[in-house]
Write an enzyme that holds these catalytic residues in place. Sequence first.
Site, PDB file in Angstrom:
ATOM      1  N   GLU A  42       2.990 -24.284 -19.616  1.00 48.90           N
ATOM      2  CA  GLU A  42       3.455 -22.980 -19.157  1.00 48.90           C
ATOM      3  C   GLU A  42       3.167 -21.853 -20.141  1.00 48.90           C
ATOM      4  O   GLU A  42       2.812 -20.744 -19.748  1.00 48.90           O
ATOM      5  CB  GLU A  42       4.948 -23.062 -18.884  1.00 48.90           C
ATOM      6  CG  GLU A  42       5.584 -21.797 -18.387  1.00 48.90           C
ATOM      7  CD  GLU A  42       7.058 -22.013 -18.143  1.00 48.90           C
ATOM      8  OE1 GLU A  42       7.857 -21.191 -18.609  1.00 48.90           O
ATOM      9  OE2 GLU A  42       7.403 -23.021 -17.496  1.00 48.90           O
ATOM     10  N   HIS A  93      11.250 -32.757  -5.776  1.00 48.52           N
ATOM     11  CA  HIS A  93      11.488 -31.390  -5.324  1.00 48.52           C
ATOM     12  C   HIS A  93      11.470 -31.290  -3.806  1.00 48.52           C
ATOM     13  O   HIS A  93      11.638 -30.196  -3.261  1.00 48.52           O
ATOM     14  CB  HIS A  93      10.456 -30.445  -5.937  1.00 48.52           C
ATOM     15  CG  HIS A  93      10.633 -30.286  -7.414  1.00 48.52           C
ATOM     16  ND1 HIS A  93      10.114 -31.185  -8.316  1.00 48.52           N
ATOM     17  CD2 HIS A  93      11.284 -29.354  -8.153  1.00 48.52           C
ATOM     18  CE1 HIS A  93      10.432 -30.803  -9.537  1.00 48.52           C
ATOM     19  NE2 HIS A  93      11.140 -29.708  -9.462  1.00 48.52           N
TER      20      HIS A  93
END
Length: 750
Positions: A602, A690
């Site tokens: 990230e 998820h």
Amino acid sequence: MTFPKATIEGYPRIGANRELKRALESYWAGRIDADTFRSTTRALRIDTYNHLRDLGLDEDYAIPADVAYYDQVLETALTVGLVPGGTDLDEEFALARGNDERVPLEMTKWFDTNYHYLVPEISAGQEIKAVPERVLRLVAEAREAGHTVRPYLVGPVTLIALSKPAEWSLLPALVNAYAEVFSALKDAGVEWVQVAEPAVVADLSTPDAEIAGYLREAWTELLGSDARPNVYLTTPYGAAREALPVLGSLGVEALQVDLAPWTLDVDPDYAKHVREAVDAGTTLVAGVIDGRNVWAADLRKKVALLEELGVADNLHVTTSTSLQHVPHTLDAEKNLPVDVANWLSFADEKIAEIKALVAGEEAAAEAFSRSDRAVRTRAESERTHNAAVQERVAALPEGSVQRQPVFEERIKIQHEELGLPKLPITTIGSFPQTPEIRKARADHKAGVLTDEQYKEALKAEIKQVIELQEEIGIDVLVHGEAERNDMVQYFAELLDGFVVTENGWVQSYGSRCTRPPIVVGDISRPNPMTVEWASYAQSLSDKPVKGMLTGPVTILAWSFKRDDVPLSVSADQLGVALADEVRDLEDAGINVIQIDEPALRELLPLRADDRASYLDWAVRSFRLVALDAKPATQIHTHLCYSEFGQIIEAVAALDADVTSIEAARSRMELLEDLDETFHSEIGPGVWDIHSPRVPSKDEVADLLRAALQNVPTERLWVNPDCGLKTRGYKEVDPSLRNLVAARDEVVAGL
């Protein structure tokens, strides 16, 4: 029509009280129907427009309608027809979350932020049919409520660049779809549309020079039509380089550039380059207010920057990025230290800074005075500096550090000590945060439960989690993290150098929100943080229980970072603080320790030539945590929802003993990036947590067999993609049983 003087790139969509989150989860659970969901979310949007107007965004088109129920990339892809789905609500959520019949779209990080977008899956020759009704509806509802808002779309070049694969043969058809949407907006009386092209600020799979060419091709066509509104083209998240001359010469009506500190640290001369590149006929909108961090702006420095940009006499000021990355307002924070609160600026306060810059120092004297005070008191505060921490870090070896003995020797010792079966099964760490645990945490915070009563509630939950894993047949257990509100915030509350918020919620994806802590000074660990819970869990089982730590890079990535020291300084400080925790866990009898680094990718700089130095200090900080671990201590790490292949060498350099990675949505595709440099044992995720789907035994077995095509049996682990905190036991129990059954079937066939 001229562009507004004061505007923003976007505003938090989730709602000041997380109204969108509650509406989404109520709809998914069947507690409300589609009409109620739509009316609830419409009310949230109108309330937001009213609020922004009250804050001073009162010019027509100053307010962006950057609306998405789940994700802005998916919303745009549906609007322009790159992903089929029209306006059907359930189809949109099936793409985002999956259902019993289909897997969801892959999810990954949006540039170098902690926001996750859904990756469009496209193919050459596919049909592209625009659905302008999606944005026309937003324009009409806002107009009915008395607001003239600016529709928002991700741009065509960025949309294809972020899709899988990046199929550029679709660009002409996609441009036609955008032209159809633009024409419909024009017919509806819309005078400005906002289109974001952040692909121009990053080195993606498509080279920068090619991106610039596609940008010229697409936008020459779109801007050449009279059947369109004025276009406000935006370039958030960094500096456009090769594409900058193209952007400056397109003839677009208004162009936004990102001039945040993060961008200027990397490209100090960017304002000068912009001034030289942008034609006089384009309104330049200066993104000088940082949309990604929470520090109050130094307004005097911003004025100097505007002067350097050459727009001081014709100011159009905005944020560097959407404000979706920061909390709503400081007004919701009643318990922040007073001195720290004065240093901060959330979304609403950033709008006040924009208004002050547009008004000028004479008209906005109070705002300039607040800025001066924040800059001065923060620089002078003892809260930001700890001499003992600085001295400890200064004494560390320079450059790379290496755990001893080397992996090949350690792993033999660990295999003998642990005695695990083929394809050992573990989970990533957290188990469902039940309503009972959430209530106990709230009651403890409110003083209803004593410290001892709260501890007993946590221990009861840990005992149940351990017993469930043993009964199912998991090999390396976890304690479930019942004591943790969040994998970063938990540590921030126990480390010196951080402050945390009460209501500083930021959307991560869909209905998922986090409260990023704020790094305000030098970091240290005053006391053990996880030992009590890990050692209690280990006392309940003869199987190994993992100690669970969040790694330095992830703690920084999911916090608001200092802007007065390099990130590498805070990373080293976290490295040595967490190393103390590793030693205490070992002393307590924990011989498997996971150091999570899901955010390693990230923070990777968007430009390739800036990445080496980042990866050097990021890898170093992880190695500092494990540097003095015993050879028999098995160090795990975990990465998720990122383009793993881009950092494969750095992940290998972490020198972890076991690496677990997200792989279910990409269907083991990332394992193709492994080569002989990657020595770690590896656990590619076989269950996408998820999504609410329960993977079948056969589905998991197929994924394991696919993994074995690239990973030897003796190096392969079995695990979910991520922690189980957001799932319920009705999904967790059958899914874990299917993992065990699938593993047993695959092992039997070896």
